[in-house]
Design a protein around this motif. Structure first.
Motif, PDB file in Angstrom:
ATOM      1  N   GLY A 137       8.634   2.284   3.020  1.00  0.00           N
ATOM      2  CA  GLY A 137       8.804   3.734   2.993  1.00  0.00           C
ATOM      3  C   GLY A 137       9.537   4.137   1.734  1.00  0.00           C
ATOM      4  N   PRO A 138       8.820   4.473   0.661  1.00  0.00           N
ATOM      5  CA  PRO A 138       9.447   4.797  -0.622  1.00  0.00           C
ATOM      6  C   PRO A 138      10.465   5.933  -0.501  1.00  0.00           C
ATOM      7  N   ASP A 139      11.636   5.730  -1.114  1.00  0.00           N
ATOM      8  CA  ASP A 139      12.694   6.732  -1.070  1.00  0.00           C
ATOM      9  C   ASP A 139      12.778   7.473  -2.406  1.00  0.00           C
ATOM     10  N   ALA A 140      13.837   8.265  -2.579  1.00  0.00           N
ATOM     11  CA  ALA A 140      13.983   9.092  -3.775  1.00  0.00           C
ATOM     12  C   ALA A 140      14.096   8.261  -5.049  1.00  0.00           C
ATOM     13  N   ASP A 141      14.738   7.083  -4.982  1.00  0.00           N
ATOM     14  CA  ASP A 141      14.863   6.237  -6.171  1.00  0.00           C
ATOM     15  C   ASP A 141      13.496   5.744  -6.645  1.00  0.00           C
ATOM     16  N   VAL A 142      12.649   5.381  -5.712  1.00  0.00           N
ATOM     17  CA  VAL A 142      11.303   4.912  -6.049  1.00  0.00           C
ATOM     18  C   VAL A 142      10.485   6.057  -6.637  1.00  0.00           C
ATOM     19  N   VAL A 195      12.589  -3.116  -6.004  1.00  0.00           N
ATOM     20  CA  VAL A 195      12.628  -2.333  -4.766  1.00  0.00           C
ATOM     21  C   VAL A 195      12.856  -3.281  -3.598  1.00  0.00           C
ATOM     22  N   SER A 196      13.539  -2.783  -2.601  1.00  0.00           N
ATOM     23  CA  SER A 196      13.789  -3.590  -1.404  1.00  0.00           C
ATOM     24  C   SER A 196      12.552  -3.579  -0.507  1.00  0.00           C
ATOM     25  N   PHE A 197      12.569  -4.432   0.493  1.00  0.00           N
ATOM     26  CA  PHE A 197      11.455  -4.459   1.439  1.00  0.00           C
ATOM     27  C   PHE A 197      11.341  -3.130   2.184  1.00  0.00           C
ATOM     28  N   PRO A 214       0.793  -1.240   0.000  1.00  0.00           N
ATOM     29  CA  PRO A 214       0.000   0.000   0.000  1.00  0.00           C
ATOM     30  C   PRO A 214       0.825   1.290   0.000  1.00  0.00           C
ATOM     31  N   ALA A 215       1.983   1.291   0.654  1.00  0.00           N
ATOM     32  CA  ALA A 215       2.809   2.504   0.688  1.00  0.00           C
ATOM     33  C   ALA A 215       3.339   2.833  -0.705  1.00  0.00           C
TER      34      ALA A 215
END
Length: 103
Positions: A73-78, A66-68, A17-18
């Motif tokens: 918590g999506p970061d700048a790369d995502v 993407v990692s777990f 969901p995040a």
């Protein structure tokens, strides 16, 4: 009996969901509704393989790993991946619109 690869894919909205919320927020900023995108994930040892499909028949696709932690918590790369996908989707939607007008 082995599992079919299609059965291993889960909808992005329910599996992570995040990530879905980050995708929706990014696409909203480009004025694209999330229902214009078909997002799926496949879980593997190192995280999730995220695939976004779009265009008229969902024939165009972009994928990333993407990692777990990024899924929680999506970061700048995502965010960058979602922005690139939104740009590509927007350009396809615009070109399809102009093709329809010419008909």
């Amino acid at each position: 009996m082995s599992k079919s690869p299609a059965l291993e894919e889960k909808l992005l909205r329910f599996a992570t969901p995040a990530l879905y919320q980050q995708m929706a927020d990014t696409f909203y900023s480009y004025h694209i509704h999330p229902y214009d995108i078909h997002g799926t994930v496949k879980k593997n040892e190192s995280g999730y393989e995220v695939t976004l499909r779009f265009s008229q028949s969902f024939s165009q696709a972009m994928a990333t790993q993407v990692s777990f932690e990024q899924a929680m918590g999506p970061d700048a790369d995502v965010v960058q991946f979602f922005a690139e996908a939104a740009e590509k989707c927007k350009s396809l939607l615009i070109s399809n619109y102009y093709k329809m007008i010419k008909l």
